[in-house]
Design a protein around this motif. Sequence first.
Motif, mmCIF file in Angstrom:
data_model
loop_
_atom_site.group_PDB
_atom_site.id
_atom_site.type_symbol
_atom_site.label_atom_id
_atom_site.label_comp_id
_atom_site.label_asym_id
_atom_site.label_seq_id
_atom_site.Cartn_x
_atom_site.Cartn_y
_atom_site.Cartn_z
ATOM 1 N N ASP A 168 -21.306 -38.299 16.489
ATOM 2 C CA ASP A 168 -20.017 -38.945 16.747
ATOM 3 C C ASP A 168 -19.893 -40.156 15.827
ATOM 4 N N ARG A 169 -19.514 -39.930 14.567
ATOM 5 C CA ARG A 169 -19.522 -40.984 13.555
ATOM 6 C C ARG A 169 -18.281 -41.847 13.566
ATOM 7 N N ASP A 170 -17.190 -41.384 14.185
ATOM 8 C CA ASP A 170 -15.936 -42.118 14.104
ATOM 9 C C ASP A 170 -16.000 -43.466 14.825
ATOM 10 N N GLU A 207 -23.190 -39.574 6.894
ATOM 11 C CA GLU A 207 -23.605 -38.597 7.890
ATOM 12 C C GLU A 207 -24.951 -39.005 8.466
ATOM 13 N N LEU A 208 -25.005 -39.184 9.775
ATOM 14 C CA LEU A 208 -26.207 -39.637 10.450
ATOM 15 C C LEU A 208 -26.999 -38.449 10.994
ATOM 16 N N ARG A 230 -33.122 -47.472 14.175
ATOM 17 C CA ARG A 230 -33.240 -47.065 12.777
ATOM 18 C C ARG A 230 -32.958 -45.565 12.730
ATOM 19 N N VAL A 231 -31.960 -45.189 11.931
ATOM 20 C CA VAL A 231 -31.450 -43.821 11.930
ATOM 21 C C VAL A 231 -31.518 -43.242 10.525
ATOM 22 N N SER A 232 -31.908 -41.982 10.426
ATOM 23 C CA SER A 232 -31.923 -41.294 9.138
ATOM 24 C C SER A 232 -30.499 -40.904 8.766
ATOM 25 N N ALA A 233 -30.100 -41.206 7.525
ATOM 26 C CA ALA A 233 -28.728 -40.928 7.083
ATOM 27 C C ALA A 233 -28.715 -40.661 5.585
ATOM 28 N N ASP A 234 -28.325 -39.451 5.205
ATOM 29 C CA ASP A 234 -28.181 -39.106 3.790
ATOM 30 C C ASP A 234 -29.411 -39.471 2.969
#
Length: 389
Positions: free
Chosen positions: A321-323, A335-336, A354-358
């Motif tokens: 839910d990126r919005d 994009e997460l 801490r989240v992995s993204a692209d």
Amino acid sequence: MRKNFLAFGLLSALLLTSCSATYGEYIEIPEEAAEDAPSPADTDVRVRQVNDFTADGRYIYTGIYKIDTVNKTADFLCSIPGCAHNTTSCESVMMSGIPGGAAISGCIACGGGLLSVRPCAEQKDGCRLVLSENGEVAELYLNTYTDDYEKEIYGTVGGFSPLFTDGETLYCSGPDYWFSLSLDGKLLSEPLEKPEEMGLSSSTALMEDGRLFSSSMSSAWAVDLKARSVTKLCDFRQNARSPAYFNGRIYCVMKNDSGYSLQSCDLNGEDIRVLIENFGDTNFYFLDGKNKLLYLADNNTKLYAFDLSTNEKTLILDTADRDKFTLCGGTDNVELYGIGSVEYLPNMELIALRVSADGEDVVITLGTNGEEPTCYTDIFDKKITTVYE
């Protein structure tokens, strides 16, 4: 579990004049030559970020980056004016583990500064606790203690990591012992060795009576640094995953007929309560003072809160839910993917992830009920890439 940190206070600044290391000259890799650069496996090119993810009442550290949750900015940890972040005088370079001899074994955020443990140039000289604050580095403590286990297994002297602080005392763990320091680096308790039957510790926490809680997969122990004693609390009925302590009870993940469940028991191993059936991960984190824990689900893509009083769970974050995210600089529409480390900032009532993204790590902060998520992406454009001989 790591305790959240109170105000660190003022520390006396002792400039690093001893136990210093000398390394080869660093040069920056030009962007136009990046595709032709040899791979890290074949050369001495090393970019290794510290695994620690730590936060205090306002700031979050991801190894080489410092994030200000008030101003919603992210920048290099190093604050030396005019620093190009490509020499060994740069704190971000040091924290990135370049060169390998400067690798950090652990770090803790405290009152706007960062406590970290670094080895000396020669292993026989021990490891040192340093404070990085406002672009300066102060050495607080040098550990030269070692026991037979450390000598035999690691071949080092004085290896240790900071565990957590209660605002007055810093609790530390060597490979096979514990000790404590004051926040200005004075030794408060001599190293206390672990009993042989204890096994490898998987978590440590501070109990209400001042003892340390330490656990392995098979048992839980209480460590009294003042009385210099280690006492077994209980044996688990089966191997426990991620045993942790919170408010007088032990929490862990246990195997059941359908997979795994999150359970709790008292300090005698009795009064077993199954909290969450079909618990899909080993990662859970407590929110101090709220009687809640956080846990990850669906391949670490969702974050839930679980109320220990009502046994109710609430979805806090779904990375798909990126919005909802407010992007702070950097790339839009990031994009997460999976969630990694989790920290709680009680002063700000924020959860830090801490989240992995692209292909990168980004940091997200959000309220304890999922309010106002903020995604810090400006660190995408700030990388340390260096070569040394």
